[in-house]
Design an enzyme around this catalytic site. Structure first.
Site, PDB file in Angstrom:
ATOM      1  N   LYS A 104     -31.031  -2.885  87.852  1.00  0.00           N
ATOM      2  CA  LYS A 104     -31.113  -2.281  86.509  1.00  0.00           C
ATOM      3  C   LYS A 104     -29.806  -1.556  86.203  1.00  0.00           C
ATOM      4  CE  LYS A 104     -34.203   0.791  83.857  1.00  0.00           C
ATOM      5  NZ  LYS A 104     -35.450   1.570  83.907  1.00  0.00           N
ATOM      6  N   SER A 125     -38.948   0.672  80.722  1.00  0.00           N
ATOM      7  CA  SER A 125     -37.577   0.385  80.358  1.00  0.00           C
ATOM      8  C   SER A 125     -36.884  -0.635  81.271  1.00  0.00           C
ATOM      9  CB  SER A 125     -36.762   1.688  80.361  1.00  0.00           C
ATOM     10  OG  SER A 125     -36.746   2.266  81.649  1.00  0.00           O
ATOM     11  N   SER A 153     -41.772   2.799  84.046  1.00  0.00           N
ATOM     12  CA  SER A 153     -40.821   1.761  83.635  1.00  0.00           C
ATOM     13  C   SER A 153     -40.683   0.577  84.575  1.00  0.00           C
ATOM     14  CB  SER A 153     -39.439   2.376  83.438  1.00  0.00           C
ATOM     15  OG  SER A 153     -39.373   2.898  82.149  1.00  0.00           O
TER      16      SER A 153
HETATM   17  N1  GLN Z   1     -41.828   5.055  78.664  1.00  0.00           N
HETATM   18  C1  GLN Z   1     -41.520   6.269  79.364  1.00  0.00           C
HETATM   19  C2  GLN Z   1     -40.443   7.040  78.653  1.00  0.00           C
HETATM   20  O1  GLN Z   1     -39.903   6.522  77.717  1.00  0.00           O
HETATM   21  C3  GLN Z   1     -41.139   5.970  80.781  1.00  0.00           C
HETATM   22  C4  GLN Z   1     -39.753   5.477  80.924  1.00  0.00           C
HETATM   23  C5  GLN Z   1     -39.321   5.296  82.343  1.00  0.00           C
HETATM   24  O2  GLN Z   1     -40.135   5.233  83.266  1.00  0.00           O
HETATM   25  N2  GLN Z   1     -38.012   5.234  82.521  1.00  0.00           N
HETATM   26  O3  GLN Z   1     -40.142   8.135  79.011  1.00  0.00           O
END
Ligand code: GLN
Length: 453
Positions: free
Chosen positions: A34, A113, A137
């Protein structure tokens, strides 16, 4: 997936020539990373214009470990900018389309994400991918793309070189097509690292391994799940669960029963506080972490355009919104009315998790209060992959935040959680179920997940 300039050593140049023996179980395995995990040989953009031209001078510890183990780093993957999002719709490079329905010209979300990591594994472009999981994410994209997505216990894998979103929640995670591959990657990257102040020390790692060993050995010998108690927390039955998710969850419970497990209904009464607590804590930490992007450091070219102009152009809309909200949370007055209650809610949720697990949390001073469950089973998402058009039309962003309701409790509690994929007959898109384990019981959780799939 991007692997443009400076591909000088996708394989470590300094590695000793192979004597014919594999360096590890991952030798020759392709892995994508990532784009918020630092690599010295490929750019690390966090899918943000702010870091469009940034290449890190060093490799993240997890990248170094993979490289030393002989894994082949094949590229960096698209993501929601700085990890902020659930659908991978907030990226300076455009959204990630779920590869499962792509042939039908459908544009569903791959989840976020870590959507690029999930899509690259789902498309067989690599065997495994690293993601980061702050509130789900890794597990949500795994659910949408029919993959295994593992968020280890907080502190098991080094965060050194992971660009911070919310430090107290950020966890390196793993996406693969099966649990065996996931366990192989985990074995390589889950080590103490002196460069991460929150890395679990070796002594505690040994204690945690001893604690999970008895039941793990028994299950390994039996080859089934007899003697395992699976808790089903009632508070996860929320109105927003789609009928397909409910059906998959019911079938998952039955499947575990068939494998010999005992099912118990359990309760985590204050779980409804998890969503607001998460979005207060995560955004407060993010506003502080992202203050380092001032247009001078990290290669952003024009030094004249300092704070205002740099951030207006460098950060996308969602990141700007979160910095503003997080800054508000940390201002005098609001700190007492929002931030401190959110921290209290987090402690409460942590202690309620401890009360449902049979084994005590070794970080908890009070190891006497405990329940019966060895693991918990809950959905990974409230629905199958949503349409990308729908995800970009939610102006307030609140719907997107609400969709994290299944995943973020594990981050608040710091416990391990793994998504395993399911697809019922007649269902176009996969839906994942999550197993949650007690603090530090990562290997145990991986074993149960393997039995389940
Ligand atoms: N959807 C969550 C957020 O936007 C989790 C994102 C993540 O785990 N990086 O904070």
């Amino acid at each position: 997936m991007c692997c443009k300039k400076k591909q000088k050593h996708l394989i470590n140049d300094n590695r000793k020539p192979s004597s014919g023996n594999p360096l590890s179980a991952l030798d020759g395995t392709t892995v994508a990373i990532k784009d918020n995990i630092c690599t010295s040989f490929l750019p690390t953009t966090c899918a943000s214009n702010m870091l469009r031209d940034f290449t890190s001078p060093y490799d993240a510890t997890v990248v170094k470990l993979l490289d030393e183990a002989g894994a082949l780093i094949v590229g960096k993957t698209n993501m929601d900018e700085f990890g902020m999002g659930s659908y991978n719709a907030h990226s300076a490079f455009g959204p990630v389309i779920n590869p499962i329905g792509h042939s039908k010209k459908e544009k569903r979300s791959a989840g976020g994400s870590s959507g690029g990591s999930a899509a690259s594994v789902a498309m067989n472009m690599c065997t495994a991918a690293l993601g980061s999981d702050t509130g789900g994410s890794v597990r949500m994209p795994a659910s949408y793309c029919g993959l295994v997505g593992f968020k280890p216990t907080y502190g098991r894998c080094s965060r050194h070189g992971l660009v911070a979103y919310a430090n107290s929640l950020d966890t390196i995670g793993i996406l693969t097509r099966n649990v065996q591959d996931c366990a192989k990657v985990y074995d390589i990257i889950a080590h103490y690292d002196v460069q991460d102040p929150t890395s679990i020390p070796n002594e505690l790692r040994h204690q945690l391994d001893d604690q999970q060993q008895t039941l793990l050995s028994r299950l390994q010998q039996q080859g089934n799940l007899e003697g395992l108690t699976v808790g089903v927390p009632q508070e996860f039955y929320v109105d927003s669960l789609s009928p397909q998710v409910l059906e998959v969850w019911r079938n998952g419970i039955q499947h575990l029963k068939d494998l010999g497990a005992t099912i118990k209904s359990v309760s985590i009464p204050h779980i409804s506080l998890a969503l607001p607590a998460y979005y207060i804590i995560a955004l407060a930490e993010a506003s502080s972490n992202l203050s380092r992007y001032d247009g001078i450091r990290y290669d952003q070219a024009d030094h004249q355009l300092l704070y205002e102009a740099t951030r207006t152009h460098g950060f996308g809309h969602e990141v700007q919104r979160r910095i503003l909200l997080g800054t508000h949370v940390l201002t005098a007055g609001t700190f007492e009315t929002l931030f401190l209650p959110a921290q209290k809610a987090r402690r409460l949720i942590q202690s309620e998790f401890n009360q449902v697990f049979l084994q005590p949390n070794l970080l908890d001073n009070d190891t006497t209060k405990h329940g019966e469950a060895d693991v918990l089973l809950v959905p990974s998402a409230t629905s199958a992959a949503p349409d990308l058009d729908r995800t970009s039309s939610t102006e307030s962003g609140v719907d997107e935040y609400i969709d994290d309701v299944m995943t973020l409790p594990a981050n608040l509690a710091g416990i391990p959680a793994i998504t395993v994929p399911f697809k019922e007959k007649g269902q176009d898109y996969p839906i994942g179920l999550q197993l949650l384990g007690q603090y530090g019981h990562d290997k145990f959780l991986l074993h149960v997940a393997e039995q389940m799939t």
